[in-house]
Design an enzyme around this catalytic site. Structure first.
Site, mmCIF file in Angstrom:
data_model
loop_
_atom_site.group_PDB
_atom_site.id
_atom_site.type_symbol
_atom_site.label_atom_id
_atom_site.label_comp_id
_atom_site.label_asym_id
_atom_site.label_seq_id
_atom_site.Cartn_x
_atom_site.Cartn_y
_atom_site.Cartn_z
ATOM 1 N N LYS A 34 48.117 35.920 44.521
ATOM 2 C CA LYS A 34 46.600 36.033 44.927
ATOM 3 C C LYS A 34 46.435 35.835 46.690
ATOM 4 O O LYS A 34 46.197 34.536 46.793
ATOM 5 C CB LYS A 34 45.822 36.495 43.844
ATOM 6 C CG LYS A 34 44.957 37.680 44.007
ATOM 7 C CD LYS A 34 43.680 38.330 43.099
ATOM 8 C CE LYS A 34 42.996 36.741 43.379
ATOM 9 N NZ LYS A 34 41.406 37.748 43.784
ATOM 10 N N ASP B 181 44.814 41.506 47.257
ATOM 11 C CA ASP B 181 43.347 41.133 46.534
ATOM 12 C C ASP B 181 42.126 41.728 47.293
ATOM 13 O O ASP B 181 41.240 41.507 47.669
ATOM 14 C CB ASP B 181 43.384 40.449 45.267
ATOM 15 C CG ASP B 181 42.070 40.962 44.311
ATOM 16 O OD1 ASP B 181 41.523 42.332 44.171
ATOM 17 O OD2 ASP B 181 41.112 40.059 43.680
ATOM 18 N N LYS C 269 40.587 45.241 46.677
ATOM 19 C CA LYS C 269 39.947 45.975 46.503
ATOM 20 C C LYS C 269 39.328 47.389 47.842
ATOM 21 O O LYS C 269 38.147 47.118 47.946
ATOM 22 C CB LYS C 269 38.253 45.270 45.380
ATOM 23 C CG LYS C 269 39.190 44.097 45.227
ATOM 24 C CD LYS C 269 37.432 43.311 44.396
ATOM 25 C CE LYS C 269 37.541 43.170 43.713
ATOM 26 N NZ LYS C 269 38.705 41.492 43.939
ATOM 27 N N ASP D 59 36.928 53.582 50.023
ATOM 28 C CA ASP D 59 36.005 54.468 50.964
ATOM 29 C C ASP D 59 37.463 55.315 50.833
ATOM 30 O O ASP D 59 36.968 55.517 49.740
ATOM 31 C CB ASP D 59 37.281 53.352 52.263
ATOM 32 C CG ASP D 59 36.676 53.653 53.472
ATOM 33 O OD1 ASP D 59 35.513 54.512 53.812
ATOM 34 O OD2 ASP D 59 36.373 52.697 54.597
ATOM 35 N N THR E 188 32.854 41.232 37.352
ATOM 36 C CA THR E 188 32.062 41.047 36.677
ATOM 37 C C THR E 188 31.467 39.748 36.126
ATOM 38 O O THR E 188 29.713 39.529 35.646
ATOM 39 C CB THR E 188 33.517 39.621 35.606
ATOM 40 O OG1 THR E 188 33.941 39.672 36.556
ATOM 41 C CG2 THR E 188 34.176 40.902 34.741
ATOM 42 N N ARG F 173 40.987 28.588 40.501
ATOM 43 C CA ARG F 173 40.868 26.571 40.536
ATOM 44 C C ARG F 173 41.196 25.626 39.859
ATOM 45 O O ARG F 173 41.587 24.632 40.063
ATOM 46 C CB ARG F 173 39.022 26.482 40.308
ATOM 47 C CG ARG F 173 38.255 27.092 41.820
ATOM 48 C CD ARG F 173 36.468 27.424 41.631
ATOM 49 N NE ARG F 173 36.811 28.626 40.951
ATOM 50 C CZ ARG F 173 35.205 29.394 40.316
ATOM 51 N NH1 ARG F 173 34.359 28.543 40.679
ATOM 52 N NH2 ARG F 173 35.873 30.628 40.016
HETATM 53 O O1 C5P Z 1 38.943 30.145 40.944
HETATM 54 P P1 C5P Z 1 39.091 31.445 38.932
HETATM 55 O O2 C5P Z 1 40.307 31.066 38.183
HETATM 56 O O3 C5P Z 1 37.404 31.832 38.456
HETATM 57 O O4 C5P Z 1 39.802 32.611 39.756
HETATM 58 C C1 C5P Z 1 39.803 33.776 40.169
HETATM 59 C C2 C5P Z 1 40.124 34.693 40.991
HETATM 60 O O5 C5P Z 1 40.201 36.670 39.972
HETATM 61 C C3 C5P Z 1 39.587 34.554 41.981
HETATM 62 O O6 C5P Z 1 39.548 34.551 42.644
HETATM 63 C C4 C5P Z 1 38.271 36.063 41.853
HETATM 64 O O7 C5P Z 1 38.055 36.278 42.839
HETATM 65 C C5 C5P Z 1 39.101 36.651 40.950
HETATM 66 N N1 C5P Z 1 38.001 37.871 39.581
HETATM 67 C C6 C5P Z 1 37.521 37.745 39.135
HETATM 68 N N2 C5P Z 1 36.674 37.928 38.469
HETATM 69 C C7 C5P Z 1 36.883 39.882 38.568
HETATM 70 C C8 C5P Z 1 37.871 40.071 39.364
HETATM 71 C C9 C5P Z 1 38.175 38.875 40.382
HETATM 72 O O8 C5P Z 1 37.508 36.356 38.774
HETATM 73 N N3 C5P Z 1 36.431 40.329 37.665
#
Ligand code: C5P
Length: 242
Positions: free
Chosen positions: A37, A64, A66, A69, A128, A219
């Site tokens: 991603k 990603d 998003k 527009d 979220t 992460r």
């Molecule tokens: O580090 P982590 O596992 O939390 O990363 C989750 C990824 O998914 C990040 O790139 C975050 O921006 C994305 N994301 C999220 N919640 C959402 C939409 C996207 O955590 N509702």
């Protein structure tokens, strides 16, 4: 028992600020992931070239950004992403029916022109990070889950073939939406992970059992000492449960 996964459902979020860091991770992780991603941090700093380099090395890309527009602008953005040869991309469902239709049409038409499969256009429902108080400040007075359902229905009505949703929305959306709609889920954490800022989480195996087609993990893979081992451990946990 759920069927064995026929493809690797793991998407690694390359949430790093430079192309060097992203390419290092992509190279190390390529054998263990289904897609990478590329989000707005990396894309804004490194540009489309980082996508081209990961594609050239054989990696699939979930772009990603998003998009949200007017329909004509989103049409152009999705066409550009399709020419860049990404396999998945995101648009905000809040952009409305016409914008969502324009996004799907641009993906289909541009891919047909290039004689390649259309990227999966994914609708983002309610971020979220928003709770019901935050929605109320935006004038949305229905419950968060009802609002997420409404936006999911809108995306499906527009012809989108996928949605991003939180792990806890999976059972609801899986029951509600046609089976062909692919669900992509971030917020994946193992019991031993430090939760950091993700509040509504499931483990990888739980999310697959709840109906996720793809898992986005950042992460827990990229910010640990051994990203390859972390990715392998997540895949093993999914296979052990299947
Ligand atoms: O580090 P982590 O596992 O939390 O990363 C989750 C990824 O998914 C990040 O790139 C975050 O921006 C994305 N994301 C999220 N919640 C959402 C939409 C996207 O955590 N509702």
């Amino acid at each position: 028992m759920m069927p064995k996964m026929t493809r690797n459902p793991l998407i690694v979020a390359l949430d790093v600020p430079t192309a060097d860091k992203a390419l290092g991770l992509a190279q190390a992780l390529a054998p263990f992931v289904g897609a990478f991603k590329v989000g707005s941090e990396l894309f804004t700093s490194a540009g489309p070239e980082v996508v081209r380099q990961i594609r050239a090395a054989g990696g699939s890309i979930f772009l990603d950004l998003k998009f949200h527009d007017i329909p004509n602008t989103v049409k152009g953005s999705v066409a550009a992403a399709t020419r860049l040869d990404v396999q998945m991309l995101t648009v905000h469902c809040g952009g409305g029916l016409e914008m969502l239709k324009a996004a799907e049409a641009a993906a289909q038409q541009t891919a047909a022109e290039m004689v390649r499969p259309a990227p999966l256009v994914l609708g983002v429902t309610v971020l979220t990070s928003l709770d019901e108080d935050a929605l109320a400040r935006l004038g949305v007075t229905e419950s968060l889950s009802r609002h997420a359902e409404r936006l999911a229905d809108l995306a499906v009505d527009a012809g989108l073939r996928g949605l991003v949703c939180s792990p806890l929305e999976l059972p609801l959306l899986r029951r509600r939406l046609p089976q062909h709609v692919q669900l992509v889920t971030p917020g994946i954490r193992a019991a031993h992970d430090v939760n950091a800022d993700q509040k509504r989480t499931l483990s990888a195996a739980e999310a697959i059992a709840a109906g996720a087609d793809w898992l986005v993990v950042g992460r827990p893979i990229c910010a640990v000492a051994d990203p390859r081992a972390a990715a392998q451990q997540i895949l093993a946990s999914i296979n052990a449960a299947s």
